[in-house]
Design an enzyme around this catalytic site. Structure first.
Site, short mmCIF file in Angstrom:
data_model
loop_
_atom_site.label_atom_id
_atom_site.label_comp_id
_atom_site.label_asym_id
_atom_site.label_seq_id
_atom_site.Cartn_x
_atom_site.Cartn_y
_atom_site.Cartn_z
N ASP A 1 0.84 -1.19 0.00
CA ASP A 1 0.00 0.00 0.00
C ASP A 1 0.88 1.25 0.00
O ASP A 1 1.88 1.31 0.72
CB ASP A 1 -0.89 -0.03 1.24
CG ASP A 1 -1.86 1.12 1.30
OD1 ASP A 1 -2.65 1.28 0.36
OD2 ASP A 1 -1.83 1.86 2.30
N GLU B 1 1.64 -0.29 -5.05
CA GLU B 1 0.79 0.85 -5.39
C GLU B 1 1.76 2.02 -5.55
O GLU B 1 2.27 2.53 -4.55
CB GLU B 1 -0.22 1.11 -4.27
CG GLU B 1 -1.17 2.24 -4.59
CD GLU B 1 -2.14 2.53 -3.45
OE1 GLU B 1 -3.32 2.82 -3.73
OE2 GLU B 1 -1.72 2.45 -2.27
#
EC number: 3.2.1.196
Length: 662
Positions: free
Chosen positions: A338, A373
């Site tokens: 993330d 990401e």
């Protein structure tokens, strides 16, 4: 009375060796570290750590056993301008704790103090770390080792995927055990999913703001203890720990040939900003664990209040050890990071950052599937295409191009083609493979596929922020009616685009990622930021699933696996047998034709045999097919699409695939 001997600075964390427990804690700036042991009644015994080796404080508890509850108190300067926020009144979680007992509520005792230390003791309110030592029989489990070229990722939430599944026993729904249930595995296998990517299963907590509103952090990105399995998704069956239940799920999925990737959160911690709770790293060694500004404030490049300083040597090793723990203890096949740009901050983004170098040097981790990401909100935070070899990346440019092409008519076919070809301009020139592009139309963050076709505006009022949260840049199209209630003509156009987008995703070069529920027609009622909705808004409604769409999706994935141009994970080159780009007349597109505005018609011949016909206009069109005899294949039938073997008449917003007869 418990006495600590010096013990050893390794192994890290709380380790049971069969005779006792060795405790270690990193703190470069502490003046004293105190181990706090708790009995079943919550009574606390404090013992100063007797030894320090470098920046590792350590001690050994003879006779200590698994199940021992513990935490730490750390003393040192309280000097926020220099980044130090030590406060021995605050019990602290071990950053390497492998299990926790209890929950973190909205309790004022967690406040560490902004400009001066808060003297309220937090021990009674804080979960206790648990020493665990769980043997497990993997019964010869081996990783499926799916080649990247054959990988189809399915992004799902443990609870959202299984909570309403009618064929899973009620007591198992929403849990790790549900992932191992034959009904769920059969669905994944029927679809053709190779790789299940789970939203965070690390121990997370709910932000105080959400608790005050009666909401929770459903997605789980507010992680407190990254080594610990989150017990919220455990069934609670007697004798089966959360760790064992997750292991059982991974083993069952592996037995079915399905990989498991964990979404992990190392960009920030659950301590939030300076007003947030003091639970762990802030009180252990704030200046080492976090990115700070010159005046000691948190550098909030994540938007979550703080950012972990992953370039610090110890923090780098902490992440590597955590990833190896999950790989070794749970046999997971990879990780999705993330806000992955934080991994490479030094503080500027650097492909050679310490954490990237450590991952590359670790033979076990470098063999895993690693997905980033590729952004954060800091300066220079957008880094799509810039991650080092070994990473694949979520491709938001692919997402926006495909939405814009099919739904808005604002993307020219040249841009469409470039992203259909795994965004080659982003990745090929940097020595990456097509699989580095994680193609997606939707993800957990944003509209579902159905909502993309039903809502022009977000509808996030249930989140309690007066609809301010969530993106306003969705590239969606409701086709003239906001919401799920619309006339038959509008629904016909929506369903055509629904299938067109799924077909585009699953037949593009690169690695497709399907959001769980998109194959069923799942809606979140227009909420494009459902991070705090642990309810029927986010849980898949299996009873009302679109069975025809599920079959369509499964047929597409089977088709994908038959096409060498999509599975060989090699770049398409001009003039090779992998791809030919044709116009509506079946002729090779000239350079001039590529530049003709927003042309929305195109034919793509893959591996000299599979012909993808695209009409993204809002009107019917006729295309002349290239030389040869063509017929429809599932999920596309000749009777539905081909008037004769030499032409194809396509309705508005339609895509079709034909196969060349031998």
């Amino acid at each position: 009375m418990a006495v600590l001997t010096h013990g050893s600075p390794t192994p890290s964390g709380a380790y049971f060796d069969g005779k006792g427990i060795n405790f270690t804690l990193f703190s470069a700036h502490a003046e004293q570290v105190t181990l706090c042991l708790f009995d079943e009644q919550g009574q606390e015994r404090q013992i100063a750590m007797p030894a320090r080796t470098g920046d590792i404080w350590h001690g050994y508890l003879p006779g200590g056993k698994p199940g021992q509850r513990y935490g730490y108190r750390v003393s040192g300067p309280f000097d926020p301008s220099r980044g130090h926020r030590f406060n021995p009144h605050k019990l602290l979680i071990d950053p390497r704790a492998r299990a926790l007992e209890g929950k973190v509520g909205d309790d004022p005792r967690f406040t560490g103090g902004v400009s001066q230390p808060d003297v309220r003791d937090s021990a009674a309110a804080l979960p206790k770390c648990l020493v665990i030592h769980e043997e497990y029989d993997w019964q010869g489990d081996k990783p499926p080792a799916i080649p990247w070229g054959n990988t189809v990722v399915y992004e799902a939430h443990v609870r959202g995927l299984t909570q309403l599944h009618p064929d899973i026993p009620p007591e198992l729904r929403g849990t790790y055990a549900a992932l191992a249930h034959p009904a769920l595995i059969e669905h994944l296998k029927t679809l053709g999913i190779t790789t299940l990517e789970l939203l965070p299963v690390q121990f997370h907590i709910d932000e105080p703001r959400l608790q005050k509103m009666g909401l929770s952090n459903y997605w789980g990105y507010n992680v407190l203890a990254p080594f610990a399995v989150d017990p919220d998704y455990a069934s609670g069956r007697e004798g089966i720990s959360p760790l064992r239940e997750l292991r059982d799920a991974v083993k069952a999925l592996h037995n079915a040939g399905i990989e498991v990737i964990l979404d992990v959160v190392f960009n920030h911690s659950a301590e939030l900003d300076v007003f947030g709770p003091t639970l762990c790293q802030r009180g252990i060694d704030n200046a080492s664990y976090y990115w700070l500004t010159p005046d000691g404030e948190y550098d909030n490049i994540t938007g979550c209040g703080n950012a972990l300083r992953l370039s610090h040597p110890y923090v780098t090793q902490w992440v590597i050890d955590c990833l190896n723990y999950w790989r070794d203890s749970c046999h997971v096949d990879g990780f999705r990071f993330d806000l992955g740009t934080v991994l490479g901050r030094t503080p500027a983004f650097d492909q050679h950052a310490p954490l990237f170098a450590a991952l590359a040097a670790d033979e076990r981790l470098s063999a895993c599937k690693l997905i980033a990401e590729p952004w954060d909100i800091g300066l220079g935070g957008y880094q799509l295409g810039n991650f080092p070899t070994g990473f694949s990346e979520w491709n938001d440019q692919y997402r926006d191009a495909m939405r814009g092409f099919w739904l808005r008519g604002e993307v020219p076919r040249g841009t469409f083609a470039q992203h259909f070809a795994a965004s080659s301009r982003l990745f090929e020139q940097r020595g990456r493979l097509p699989s580095a592009s994680i193609n997606q139309i939707t993800a957990h963050d944003g509209f579902t596929l159905l909502d993309l076709l039903c809502f022009n505006q977000k509808h996030n009022q249930m989140n309690g922020e007066e609809n301010r949260d969530g993106s306003d840049n969705n590239h969606s199209n409701n086709f003239g009616c906001e919401g799920l209630v619309a006339d038959a003509a509008i629904w016909q156009r929506r369903k055509a685009c629904q299938r067109a987008l799924l077909t585009t995703l699953l037949l593009s070069q690169g690695t497709p990622m399907l959001l769980a529920g998109d194959e069923q027609g799942h809606s979140q009622q227009g909420n494009n930021n459902a991070y705090c909705q642990n309810n029927i808004l986010t849980w898949l409604d299996w009873g009302s699933a679109d069975r025809a769409l599920m079959t369509f999706t499964a047929d597409l994935i089977r088709l994908r696996q038959q096409i060498p141009a999509l599975t060989q994970d090699q770049w398409w080159q001009s003039g090779d047998s992998n791809v030919q780009w044709l116009d509506s007349q079946g002729q090779a597109l000239s350079d001039a034709a590529w530049e003709q505005g927003c042309q929305q018609q195109l034919q793509i011949l893959l591996s000299q045999r599979w012909l993808v016909l695209i009409n993204a206009t809002d009107h019917e069109c006729e295309m002349h097919l290239p030389e040869g005899e063509w017929e429809g294949i599932p999920p596309f039938g000749v009777s539905d699409h081909a008037e004769r073997l030499t032409t194809w008449r396509g309705s508005a917003h339609t895509i079709c695939v034909l196969i060349k007869r031998d």
